[in-house]
Scaffold this motif. Sequence first.
Motif, PDB file in Angstrom:
ATOM      1  N   GLU A  11      41.674 101.267  27.302  1.00 56.54           N
ATOM      2  CA  GLU A  11      41.419 101.177  25.858  1.00 56.54           C
ATOM      3  C   GLU A  11      42.273 100.087  25.216  1.00 56.54           C
TER       4      GLU A  11
ATOM      5  N   GLY B  17      44.571 109.072  28.009  1.00 59.35           N
ATOM      6  CA  GLY B  17      45.302 110.159  28.668  1.00 59.35           C
ATOM      7  C   GLY B  17      45.480 111.366  27.778  1.00 59.35           C
TER       8      GLY B  17
ATOM      9  N   GLN C 251      53.667 105.110  33.646  1.00 63.10           N
ATOM     10  CA  GLN C 251      52.547 106.045  33.800  1.00 63.10           C
ATOM     11  C   GLN C 251      51.467 105.518  34.752  1.00 63.10           C
TER      12      GLN C 251
ATOM     13  N   GLY D 190      52.511  96.941  26.462  1.00 59.03           N
ATOM     14  CA  GLY D 190      52.728  95.865  27.441  1.00 59.03           C
ATOM     15  C   GLY D 190      52.347  96.312  28.846  1.00 59.03           C
TER      16      GLY D 190
ATOM     17  N   ILE E  31      51.312 111.454  28.248  1.00 56.63           N
ATOM     18  CA  ILE E  31      51.112 110.069  28.697  1.00 56.63           C
ATOM     19  C   ILE E  31      51.368 109.123  27.525  1.00 56.63           C
TER      20      ILE E  31
ATOM     21  N   LYS F 140      55.893 114.014  31.297  1.00 50.68           N
ATOM     22  CA  LYS F 140      55.669 114.571  32.628  1.00 50.68           C
ATOM     23  C   LYS F 140      56.828 114.128  33.504  1.00 50.68           C
TER      24      LYS F 140
ATOM     25  N   ALA G 257      49.520  94.693  31.251  1.00 46.22           N
ATOM     26  CA  ALA G 257      49.858  94.176  32.581  1.00 46.22           C
ATOM     27  C   ALA G 257      49.087  94.927  33.667  1.00 46.22           C
TER      28      ALA G 257
ATOM     29  N   MET H 243      43.595 112.425  39.777  1.00 41.54           N
ATOM     30  CA  MET H 243      43.018 111.497  38.816  1.00 41.54           C
ATOM     31  C   MET H 243      41.497 111.447  38.983  1.00 41.54           C
TER      32      MET H 243
ATOM     33  N   LEU I 272      56.747 111.650  36.474  1.00 45.93           N
ATOM     34  CA  LEU I 272      56.476 110.219  36.294  1.00 45.93           C
ATOM     35  C   LEU I 272      57.654 109.487  35.659  1.00 45.93           C
TER      36      LEU I 272
HETATM   37  C1  LIG Z   1      47.064 111.266  33.641  1.00 43.68           C
HETATM   38  C2  LIG Z   1      46.939 109.846  33.184  1.00 43.68           C
HETATM   39  C3  LIG Z   1      45.883 109.507  32.385  1.00 43.68           C
HETATM   40  C4  LIG Z   1      45.746 108.213  31.938  1.00 43.68           C
HETATM   41  N1  LIG Z   1      44.669 107.919  31.177  1.00 43.68           N
HETATM   42  C5  LIG Z   1      44.499 106.663  30.757  1.00 43.68           C
HETATM   43  C6  LIG Z   1      43.385 106.304  29.960  1.00 43.68           C
HETATM   44  O1  LIG Z   1      42.565 107.141  29.594  1.00 43.68           O
HETATM   45  N2  LIG Z   1      43.262 105.004  29.599  1.00 43.68           N
HETATM   46  C7  LIG Z   1      44.157 104.062  29.968  1.00 43.68           C
HETATM   47  O2  LIG Z   1      44.001 102.915  29.608  1.00 43.68           O
HETATM   48  N3  LIG Z   1      45.210 104.383  30.724  1.00 43.68           N
HETATM   49  C8  LIG Z   1      45.410 105.637  31.120  1.00 43.68           C
HETATM   50  N4  LIG Z   1      46.495 105.936  31.887  1.00 43.68           N
HETATM   51  C9  LIG Z   1      47.438 104.862  32.283  1.00 43.68           C
HETATM   52  C10 LIG Z   1      48.420 104.606  31.175  1.00 43.68           C
HETATM   53  O3  LIG Z   1      47.756 104.041  30.090  1.00 43.68           O
HETATM   54  C11 LIG Z   1      49.584 103.737  31.590  1.00 43.68           C
HETATM   55  O4  LIG Z   1      50.588 104.038  30.686  1.00 43.68           O
HETATM   56  C12 LIG Z   1      49.330 102.247  31.525  1.00 43.68           C
HETATM   57  O5  LIG Z   1      48.273 101.902  32.368  1.00 43.68           O
HETATM   58  C13 LIG Z   1      50.565 101.483  31.974  1.00 43.68           C
HETATM   59  O6  LIG Z   1      51.527 101.423  30.969  1.00 43.68           O
HETATM   60  P1  LIG Z   1      53.012 101.804  31.262  1.00 43.68           P
HETATM   61  O7  LIG Z   1      53.819 101.398  30.100  1.00 43.68           O
HETATM   62  O8  LIG Z   1      53.083 103.198  31.639  1.00 43.68           O
HETATM   63  O9  LIG Z   1      53.364 100.801  32.443  1.00 43.68           O
HETATM   64  P2  LIG Z   1      54.049 100.978  33.836  1.00 43.68           P
HETATM   65  O10 LIG Z   1      53.404 102.049  34.595  1.00 43.68           O
HETATM   66  O11 LIG Z   1      55.493 101.025  33.671  1.00 43.68           O
HETATM   67  O12 LIG Z   1      53.660  99.610  34.453  1.00 43.68           O
HETATM   68  C14 LIG Z   1      52.355  99.253  34.809  1.00 43.68           C
HETATM   69  C15 LIG Z   1      52.336  97.831  35.336  1.00 43.68           C
HETATM   70  O13 LIG Z   1      52.649  96.917  34.302  1.00 43.68           O
HETATM   71  C16 LIG Z   1      53.798  96.148  34.606  1.00 43.68           C
HETATM   72  N5  LIG Z   1      54.511  95.939  33.357  1.00 43.68           N
HETATM   73  C17 LIG Z   1      54.880  96.895  32.471  1.00 43.68           C
HETATM   74  N6  LIG Z   1      55.439  96.331  31.391  1.00 43.68           N
HETATM   75  C18 LIG Z   1      55.423  94.987  31.598  1.00 43.68           C
HETATM   76  C19 LIG Z   1      55.872  93.881  30.835  1.00 43.68           C
HETATM   77  N7  LIG Z   1      56.422  94.020  29.629  1.00 43.68           N
HETATM   78  N8  LIG Z   1      55.683  92.654  31.357  1.00 43.68           N
HETATM   79  C20 LIG Z   1      55.112  92.497  32.562  1.00 43.68           C
HETATM   80  N9  LIG Z   1      54.666  93.502  33.318  1.00 43.68           N
HETATM   81  C21 LIG Z   1      54.834  94.740  32.837  1.00 43.68           C
HETATM   82  C22 LIG Z   1      54.525  96.960  35.629  1.00 43.68           C
HETATM   83  O14 LIG Z   1      55.361  96.175  36.406  1.00 43.68           O
HETATM   84  C23 LIG Z   1      53.402  97.584  36.411  1.00 43.68           C
HETATM   85  O15 LIG Z   1      52.897  96.669  37.338  1.00 43.68           O
HETATM   86  C24 LIG Z   1      46.689 107.222  32.330  1.00 43.68           C
HETATM   87  C25 LIG Z   1      47.757 107.572  33.128  1.00 43.68           C
HETATM   88  C26 LIG Z   1      47.898 108.864  33.561  1.00 43.68           C
HETATM   89  C27 LIG Z   1      49.046 109.238  34.439  1.00 43.68           C
END
Ligand SMILES: Cc1cc2nc3c(=O)[nH]c(=O)nc-3n(C[C@H](O)[C@H](O)[C@H](O)COP(=O)(O)OP(=O)(O)OC[C@H]3O[C@@H](n4cnc5c(N)ncnc54)[C@H](O)[C@@H]3O)c2cc1C
Lengths: 796, 290, 163
Positions: B124, B102, B35, B113, B106, C61, B117, A712, C64
Motif C-alpha cells: 500500500e 497488516g 516487519q 522507508g 505491524i 509482536k 525499500a 503468511m 519480530l
Molecule cells: C503479519 C504481517 C502483515 C503485513 N501486511 C502487510 C500489508 O498488508 N501490506 C504491506 O505493504 N506490508 C505488509 N507487511 C509488511 C510490512 O509493511 C513491513 O513493515 C514493510 O514491508 C517493511 O517495513 P519495515 O520498516 O518493517 O522494514 P524492515 O523489515 O526493517 O526492512 C525491510 C527492508 O527494507 C530495508 N530498509 C528499511 N529501511 C531502510 C532505509 N531507510 N533505507 C534503505 N533500506 C531500508 C531493510 O534493509 C530491508 O531490506 C506485513 C508484515 C507482517 C509481518
Amino acid sequence: MAEVVQTTRTSLREGRIGSSVSRKEDDRLLRGEGRFTDDVEPGHCLHMAVGRCPFPHARILSIDVSQAVALEGVEDVLVGSDVVSRSDPISVLRPVADAPDLGFYAMATDVAVFEGHPVVSVVAVSRHVAEDAIGLIDVDYEPLPHVFDVESAMDPRSPVLHPRVLKSNLLVKRLTGAGDPEARLAEADVVVEERFSINRVSPLPMETRAIVAEWQAGARELTVRHSTQVPHLVRKQLAESLRLEDGAVRVIATDVGGGFGLKLGIYPEDVLACLHAMRARRPVKWVEDRIEFFRASTHGRESVHSVRVGARSDGQITGMFDAYAVDSGGYNSPMGSPQLTSHMFTGPYRVNDAGTEHSVILTNKAPVGAYRGYGQPESCFVRELLIDRLACRLGRDRVELRAQNMLHSQDMPWQSTSGATYDSGDYEACLRMAAQAIGYEEHVKRGRGPGTDGRYTGVGLASFVERTGYASSKFLARRGSRFGAHESVTLRANRSGGVDVYNGVSTFGVGTETSFAQIVADVIGIDFDSVRVHLGDTGASPLNTGGFASRTLIASAGALRQAAEELRAKILRIGAFMLDSDPEDAVISRGVVCLRDDPNACLPLAEVYDRAIINQGMPPGEEPGLESGAQFEPEAAAYGYGTAAARVSVDPETGDFDVERFVMVHDCGTPVNPVLIDGQVLGGLAQGYGQAVMEELRYDEETGQLINGTMMDYFMPTAADLPEIELQHTFVKSPVTPFGVRGVGEVGTVPGCATIASAICDALADFGVEINRLPLSPESVWRALNQAKASREVRS
Amino acid sequence: MKSAPFTYVRPASVEEALHVLDEQAGAARILAGGQSLVPMLQMRLMQLDALVDINRLPGLDEVRAAGAETIFGPLVRYATIERLPLVAERLPLLQCVMRFVGDPQIRNRGTIGGSLAQADPTGEVPLSCLALDATIVAASVSGTREILIDDFLVSSYTTALEPGEMITEIRFPLAPHHFAFLERNRKHNDFAVVNVAVVGRRGSDGGWSDLRIALGGVSDRVVLAVESAALLEGTTLEEDAIAQAAQLALDVIDPPTDVRGTAEYRRHLVPVYVRRALSKLRDDHEPFDA
Amino acid sequence: MPERVEVTISVNGRKHRRQVEPRMHLADFLRHELGLTGTHIGCEQGVCGNCTVLVDGQAVKSCLMFAAQADGQRVTTVESLAEEELHPLQQAFKDAHALQCGYCTPGFLMAAAAIAAEGRRPSREELREELSGVICRCTGYENILIAVERYLEDRGEVEAVGG
Ligand SMILES: Cc1cc2nc3c(=O)[nH]c(=O)nc-3n(C[C@H](O)[C@H](O)[C@H](O)COP(=O)(O)OP(=O)(O)OC[C@H]3O[C@@H](n4cnc5c(N)ncnc54)[C@H](O)[C@@H]3O)c2cc1C
C-alpha cells in the motif's frame, strides 16, 4: 417421544451439572502461568533441530554430517540408519480396516516420501546452534518422480511409494452400505450425480507440537513432557518404538495449546528427541516451528467424491452412493485418514439403500491425520449440495424436500445403511428453526435480487447428523484399532476436605477440568471449589484412552459418576456412623455430612475424610482410606444433529461474496455447562468457516512442494474475517449416554462448508452456478459463474 | 526458525550507518521496523553479516511541511501516519491506506522507508507513493541523490538503491485532494490480490485534471496506468470515459499467479476495480477543491 | 563463541541486564532468559500475534523484534496484569468464556491492554480490526470481542494498564 431436558436455569446450583460455572483452567492461563510444554526447561537441556527432505520424493544417496559434528555446541546427530538400528517403526493407532501396515520409522532411511520428511536430526546447546548445524549438513538427494494427487496416483505409470508392501498406491478400498443402491438408482425417476473436491487443510493449533524428553539412565526411565491429547497412548507408542517397557515411560501433558485431532499419537520427531536424550544422557527439547509444522504435522481432509442420489418424482430419496478417494499423503499416520465420511454419508435422511466405496490413496504429500470432524464435514458437504440440486431438478422447495426425507423421533433408534445407530432426536425441529431464523420464507418471497448495489442474495441450508463418542471396543476391534474405548478415573478424598480427581486426558481447551469437577460435585453433593482435577500425567492417573472424537465427556462421565457414587456411599457410611445414625438418614451438603431430620447433627467433611484416611473410629468392616476408581466403556455413540443456515450476498462481476448471517441450530443433549458448549460450537464453526472460504494447503503440481507453508500464505480467519454467529440449541437427551449428554467438540466443523456453498449457489441460481470444490474464494465463484455462462451458451 | 548469527550495529548517526553499510559491501542491511526483514532472517531466506539498526537515530521519524512539499523521515511508522493531522490534511490517500496494512501491531513498527525499500508489488505504501508522485532521497558515503518513485521501484522486492545506500527522506509534492482507494484481499488486510489508488483534481467546471491511477498486485511492481489517466484528463469522468480508461489499464499490467489469485482473475479484476475506483473518486467528494 | 551484546531491559517495572546473542528475539528473551513464559510463540513470522507485548506502551509482536533492540526500553507482558486478584480485563475474559486452550490469550490481553491504555473505546466492528493481529483457533473470537468490549465499557475511571 424424545425426552427433552428441562433447562430452567434458576434451578441450577452453581458448579453442578447444567451450570455455566466459570472454568477452573482460566486463572492460570489468564495470568500467563499455564504450563505448556515449552514453558518447562530442565537444567542442561539440549535442543533438537531436524533436517528435512526438500523434495516430495527423493532417494537419499549420502549424508555428510562432519561439519555439523564439528560445530561448537553440537552434542549428537542422528541419521536414518541410527534410527533403524535403535528403534522400531511407529505404530498406527487407527489403521484403516484391512489396510496393510506400511511400517514407518522416525526417519526416512533410503527414500523420503514427502517434503518435510525427516532425514537427519541434531541436538545442540541451543535451538539456534542446532539450526546452524542442520545448515552445515550435506545431503545428496536423487529426486524421484512424484505422485501429486489421487488421480495420478492410480495411473499405472506412476511411481509406487511403498513398493515393498504395495503393488500400487492404493492402500485399501472398502465397500460399505446396505440394501441395493445400484438397483434403486437405476430405477429412480431422477438421479443427480456430481463430483466434489474437498480441500486439504491444517488443523493448526496455536501451539505447535513440542516435547521434552529426559532419560534417567540408572533407572532406565524416560520422562516425557508432550503436547498431546492422548498421554497414555503416547506412552504406549513411545515404549513400542523405543523398545522399552510401557512402565519405563511416563508422559506428562499439562496444558496443551489446542489439538483438534493433530495431537493424537506420536510423530517421528518424538522418537528422535527420545533417542537423542537416551544417547546424549541429557534432557532434549524440541519445539516445532511453524515452517516445519506445515510440512510435517498431519494435514486434514482432502478427498474427491463421485456422488449420486436417486429419488422418486414425489421427492422420496430412494438410493445414494458415494465413491470417494482420500488423499492420505506419504504414509498412513497414527490416526490414519478420516473415517467417518462413509459412516455419516446418509445424514439425517431415511434411506434404506445406500453405500460408499472408500479408497485410501498414497501421494507424495504430508500424511493426513485426524482433524476435528474426522470425515463428517466432507459427507455433509457432498450430500447437502446434492440434495439442493435434487430439489432444483424436482422443482421442489429445499426445506420441504429435506423435511420429507428426514427421520423422525419415533423412527429411533434407527440403524443407517452404514451401521450407525441414531439414538434419538428431532431433526426436523432443527431444520425448521434454522429456516425460520435465517428468514428462509421471506427470502423465497423476496427473491435473489440483484439489489441496487448489483449484488445477489442467497440463503443456504445444511442438515447433518454427527457421531459423538464412539461405540465399544468390540466395534473398534473389527476395524483393527490399536486403542480401546474406556475411560477411567480415580477419586481421592484428602484430609483438608477436598476431593482430587485423577484422569489421563490432558487439558487442551475443552474445559475438561471444569466439567469433570461439575459432575463429581453434583454426584457427591460437594462444593465445586472443593474438587481439584489432575489431568494428563500417566504416572498419576489410571490407564485410559484419551481426548478425541468428542468422547472425553461422554466416556468419562460414566467413570466419574460410578466413582463418585462409590465415594459418596462410603462418605455417608462413615459420616452416619460418626453421627450414630444410618447412612440412609445422612446427606452430604456443601462441606458437611448431616442428618436429614436433624440439620444440627453435622460433621465437616474434612473430619470424615480424616477418619477414613487414618483409619480411626471407622464403622466395623469398613476398609481404610477414601479413594474410589472406576472404568467405563460407553455402549454406544450418541448422535448429535442440527441444521445450519447462512445468508450471503454475491457480487456477480467479481465473485466476491459476503456471509451476512450465519445461524446454527444444534442439539446438545443434556448440557453439562451451557457456556462451554456454546464455546465449543462457536470455535468449531470458525474452523468450518475457515475451511469453507479460505483455508487450503496447496502443493505445486510440477515441483510437488508446498506452495503456502507459512502463516503468511495459509489464510486463517481473524476476528475481522468471521461473521457474527447466531446459535440456538435444542435439548433432547441421549438415551445411550451418562446423563443424556451428546458430544459437542466437533459439531461446529460439520456444516460450514455445505451451508455457505449452498447459499452462494442459491444466490447465483439464476445463472445456473454450481459449486463443487472447496474452498470458496471470490475467484472460484467467478470461475463457476463463467463456467455456468459458457455451458448455457453451449446449450442455447 | 532462528536467524543465523549476525553482528548488531546501532549507529549514532546517519553517517556512521552509511559507513557500516559501505564497509560491509552488501552483507549488511538497515533494520527499520523489522516487519519484513526479521521474518526473512528467521526463515533463513536471507543471511547477513550485520544489521544496522536505525531505530534510535534522531530526527528520522518526523514529518514536516516545507512549502507545498511534505517531507517524511524514513522511520515514520504506519501508526504515526495513520494519526498525524498533517498527513490527513496534505496526503489523505496515504493516511487512508494505512488501515489496510497488516494489523495494529505491524503498524506500530513498520516504517515508510522500510516499506519502500521492501518494494512489495502489492504494498500500500509503494502504491500510494506512486500515485502521489513521491521522490526518494537516498544517501551513501559518496553523497545523496534524489530518485523519482517511478525509477525507484524496479521489480519485485527490488529497488534502485545501491547496496551502500539508505533512504533518508521521502518527499511528496502538493497532492490533488481527491482520492479513492480500493483493495481486494483473500483475508482481512492480507497482501492484496489487487489494489487501486487514484488521485485527481476537480476544477470548478467539474472537469478533472492531474489524475494518477496506480495499480498493485498486477505486475512485478506497482504500476501507473498513464494512458488511462491521460484519457480522462479534462473530462467529468462520465461512465463511458471511465469504462474506456478502465479497459486501457490492461495495457500496463502483467499479473502474476500465486496463492492469492491467478493472473487471469487479476486481469479480470483490474478494469472492474479501476472503473469502481474512478466512480468512487467522482461520487465521493465535494464538488471541487476549495 | 557467538558474539553477544549487553542489554538492559525494564520488564514489568524491573530492570534486567543480560548478555544476549543479537539474533535472539524478544519473545525468546522474555521466555528463556527471564522465565516469563506467559508470552507465547505461535509462528515467529509476525502473523499470529500470540507473542504480543507492549514496548514503551505500544503493542508489538515480540518475535519480530530482537532483544538487542529493546535495550533501554520498557516492556510489559501478561505477567504484569494480575496481582492477588485477576486484573479486570482478565476477569472479563473469564466471565465471557473468552479463552479455551489459553495459548493465544496473553496476546489478546496485551493487544486489548494497549487499546485501553490509549483510552479508546472502539465499536464492535472497529474492535474486530483492532484485534485482527492476534489469531485464535479455539474460540471463533466472538467471546473475546464481548470480553474486551465489556472491559472497555466498565473501565470508567480505572487506571489504564501498561502505560
Ligand atoms: C503479519 C504481517 C502483515 C503485513 N501486511 C502487510 C500489508 O498488508 N501490506 C504491506 O505493504 N506490508 C505488509 N507487511 C509488511 C510490512 O509493511 C513491513 O513493515 C514493510 O514491508 C517493511 O517495513 P519495515 O520498516 O518493517 O522494514 P524492515 O523489515 O526493517 O526492512 C525491510 C527492508 O527494507 C530495508 N530498509 C528499511 N529501511 C531502510 C532505509 N531507510 N533505507 C534503505 N533500506 C531500508 C531493510 O534493509 C530491508 O531490506 C506485513 C508484515 C507482517 C509481518
